[in-house]
Scaffold this active site. Structure first.
Site, PDB file in Angstrom:
ATOM      1  N   PHE A   1     -33.269   2.180   0.043  1.00  0.00           N
ATOM      2  CA  PHE A   1     -33.265   1.890  -1.406  1.00  0.00           C
ATOM      3  C   PHE A   1     -31.870   1.674  -1.965  1.00  0.00           C
ATOM      4  O   PHE A   1     -31.706   1.509  -3.157  1.00  0.00           O
ATOM      5  CB  PHE A   1     -33.929   3.035  -2.189  1.00  0.00           C
ATOM      6  N   ALA A  21     -27.522   0.325  -1.532  1.00  0.00           N
ATOM      7  CA  ALA A  21     -26.451  -0.461  -0.908  1.00  0.00           C
ATOM      8  C   ALA A  21     -25.136   0.259  -1.133  1.00  0.00           C
ATOM      9  O   ALA A  21     -24.866   0.730  -2.242  1.00  0.00           O
ATOM     10  CB  ALA A  21     -26.400  -1.853  -1.533  1.00  0.00           C
ATOM     11  N   TRP A  22     -24.343   0.356  -0.063  1.00  0.00           N
ATOM     12  CA  TRP A  22     -22.988   0.909  -0.186  1.00  0.00           C
ATOM     13  C   TRP A  22     -22.143   0.504   1.007  1.00  0.00           C
ATOM     14  O   TRP A  22     -22.663   0.158   2.067  1.00  0.00           O
ATOM     15  CB  TRP A  22     -22.983   2.424  -0.438  1.00  0.00           C
ATOM     16  N   ASN A  23     -20.810   0.537   0.790  1.00  0.00           N
ATOM     17  CA  ASN A  23     -19.858   0.118   1.813  1.00  0.00           C
ATOM     18  C   ASN A  23     -18.834   1.217   2.035  1.00  0.00           C
ATOM     19  O   ASN A  23     -18.690   2.112   1.198  1.00  0.00           O
ATOM     20  CB  ASN A  23     -19.099  -1.131   1.361  1.00  0.00           C
ATOM     21  N   HIS A  27      -1.102  -0.052   0.045  1.00  0.00           N
ATOM     22  CA  HIS A  27      -0.344  -1.141  -0.592  1.00  0.00           C
ATOM     23  C   HIS A  27      -1.011  -2.482  -0.295  1.00  0.00           C
ATOM     24  O   HIS A  27      -0.442  -3.342   0.380  1.00  0.00           O
ATOM     25  CB  HIS A  27       1.116  -1.092  -0.135  1.00  0.00           C
ATOM     26  N   HIS A  65      -1.688  -3.681  -6.674  1.00  0.00           N
ATOM     27  CA  HIS A  65      -1.517  -2.256  -6.377  1.00  0.00           C
ATOM     28  C   HIS A  65      -0.324  -1.622  -7.060  1.00  0.00           C
ATOM     29  O   HIS A  65       0.527  -2.316  -7.617  1.00  0.00           O
ATOM     30  CB  HIS A  65      -1.486  -2.034  -4.860  1.00  0.00           C
ATOM     31  N   ASP A  94       2.894   1.151  -6.835  1.00  0.00           N
ATOM     32  CA  ASP A  94       3.864   1.834  -5.974  1.00  0.00           C
ATOM     33  C   ASP A  94       4.294   3.127  -6.664  1.00  0.00           C
ATOM     34  O   ASP A  94       4.887   3.092  -7.754  1.00  0.00           O
ATOM     35  CB  ASP A  94       5.126   0.979  -5.776  1.00  0.00           C
ATOM     36  N   HIS A 108       6.783   6.351  -2.331  1.00  0.00           N
ATOM     37  CA  HIS A 108       6.725   5.199  -1.435  1.00  0.00           C
ATOM     38  C   HIS A 108       8.090   4.907  -0.811  1.00  0.00           C
ATOM     39  O   HIS A 108       8.167   4.382   0.301  1.00  0.00           O
ATOM     40  CB  HIS A 108       6.229   3.982  -2.213  1.00  0.00           C
ATOM     41  N   HIS A 130      12.385  -1.576  -5.271  1.00  0.00           N
ATOM     42  CA  HIS A 130      11.864  -0.353  -4.648  1.00  0.00           C
ATOM     43  C   HIS A 130      12.904   0.769  -4.694  1.00  0.00           C
ATOM     44  O   HIS A 130      12.627   1.888  -5.125  1.00  0.00           O
ATOM     45  CB  HIS A 130      11.473  -0.627  -3.191  1.00  0.00           C
TER      46      HIS A 130
HETATM   47  C1  23J Z   1       7.052  -1.463   2.636  1.00  0.00           C
HETATM   48  C2  23J Z   1       8.263  -2.003   2.990  1.00  0.00           C
HETATM   49  C3  23J Z   1       8.786  -3.042   2.277  1.00  0.00           C
HETATM   50  C4  23J Z   1       8.110  -3.518   1.177  1.00  0.00           C
HETATM   51  C5  23J Z   1       6.884  -2.961   0.781  1.00  0.00           C
HETATM   52  C6  23J Z   1       6.365  -1.955   1.535  1.00  0.00           C
HETATM   53  C7  23J Z   1       6.131  -3.475  -0.400  1.00  0.00           C
HETATM   54  O1  23J Z   1       6.386  -4.505  -0.924  1.00  0.00           O
HETATM   55  C8  23J Z   1       5.080  -2.644  -1.048  1.00  0.00           C
HETATM   56  O2  23J Z   1       3.901  -2.986  -1.041  1.00  0.00           O
HETATM   57  O3  23J Z   1       5.444  -1.622  -1.620  1.00  0.00           O
HETATM   58  S1  23J Z   1       8.784  -4.838   0.273  1.00  0.00           S
HETATM   59 MN    MN Z   2       3.564  -1.440  -2.612  1.00  0.00          MN
END
Ligand code: 23J
Ligand code: MN
Length: 263
Positions: A62, A64-66, A73, A77, A79, A83, A212
């Site tokens: 009955f 549906a699921w995944n 990342h 998304h 960060d 990270h 980053h």
């Molecule tokens: C890991 C290393 C380098 C980068 C990245 C991840 C990303 O762009 C990310 O998705 O955070 S540039």
């Molecule tokens: Mn990222």
């Protein structure tokens, strides 16, 4: 004007469509473009797989699921500070510990679509941001800043999206100086429509991957693969960009939503 009346009016405006909810996420699935780091340097995020558990069949008559196989990342998304090595020591720098109050915030949309169309290696400079502020108003503390490049128009084709050749990926992004300038303004985070928050050639910059390095060092956030920024005004929208509450997570796919005044 109290907080309660503002919220009541906001609810009514969203219900009537006077305030539009714009979807700033791309589709997350096997066709979603994924970052390709040089394999001799690094392990890469794996392909996205959506596994069916059942769909009204012998495995679940009955329902549906995944279940999902995907890196944190992947696709549109978030960060989190943990990270990057520069942000490793923030106790509130993980997806499950960061303060959610910060991720709902006004968004400044810097339109670089023309520049990016002419030069895929376009880098946003401090002068450009200052001119943008003269035209649209100052960037404030606690706000998001996102770089509009219309790169989402390439997202249907990974090769077009990554735009790599023998010299590496060629996609637009910020200079280190812009990120420093925006951190000085007190922004909560920086977003891009490309595969990551940094330019394609950012591995060769000082410091390497400045968005980053500098954002996460300052406990700020990054947003990648944002969509539909062409549907946002330069100023005045509110962006909701919250990661899944993954235990000690370094990031997560998001459904990025912008509240935009219509008309
Ligand atoms: C890991 C290393 C380098 C980068 C990245 C991840 C990303 O762009 C990310 O998705 O955070 S540039
Ligand atoms: Mn990222």
């Amino acid at each position: 004007m109290t907080a309660a009346t503002v919220l009541k009016d906001l609810g009514a405006m969203i219900a009537s469509g006077g305030i539009e909810v714009v979807d700033c996420s791309g589709v997350l699935g096997p066709q979603t473009p994924l970052l390709k780091l040089p394999p001799e340097l690094a392990r890469n995020t794996p392909p996205i797989v959506i596994h069916k558990i059942s769909e009204y069949d012998k495995d679940g008559p009955f329902w549906a699921w995944n279940w999902l196989e995907l890196g944190e990342h992947s696709g549109t998304h978030f960060d989190a500070p943990h990270h990057w090595i520069t942000g490793r020591d923030y106790a509130d720098g993980y997806t499950d510990t960061l303060p959610v109050q910060r991720v709902v915030a006004p968004v400044n949309v810097i339109d670089c679509s023309k520049e990016a169309a002419e030069n895929p290696d376009f880098l946003l400079t401090v002068d450009h941001v200052k001119h943008w502020e003269e035209a649209h108003g100052e960037i404030g503390a606690g706000e998001w800043v996102v770089m509009r490049t219309d790169w989402d128009r390439r997202a249907h084709d990974e090769a077009l999206f990554l735009n790599a050749d023998a010299t590496g990926p060629h996609t637009p992004g910020p200079t280190a100086e812009v990120i420093d300038y925006l951190i000085g303004k007190g922004i909560v985070g920086w977003g891009s429509q490309c595969i990551g928050t940094d330019a394609g050639q950012a591995g060769g910059m000082t410091p390497p991957f400045p968005a980053h390095n500098l954002l996460h060092k300052a406990n700020r956030y990054g947003l990648a693969s944002l969509a539909n920024l062409d549907k946002l005004p330069p100023k005045g929208a509110i962006l909701i960009a919250a990661p899944l509450k993954i235990h000690r997570g370094t990031g997560s796919p998001i459904r990025a939503l912008a509240l935009v005044a219509r008309g």
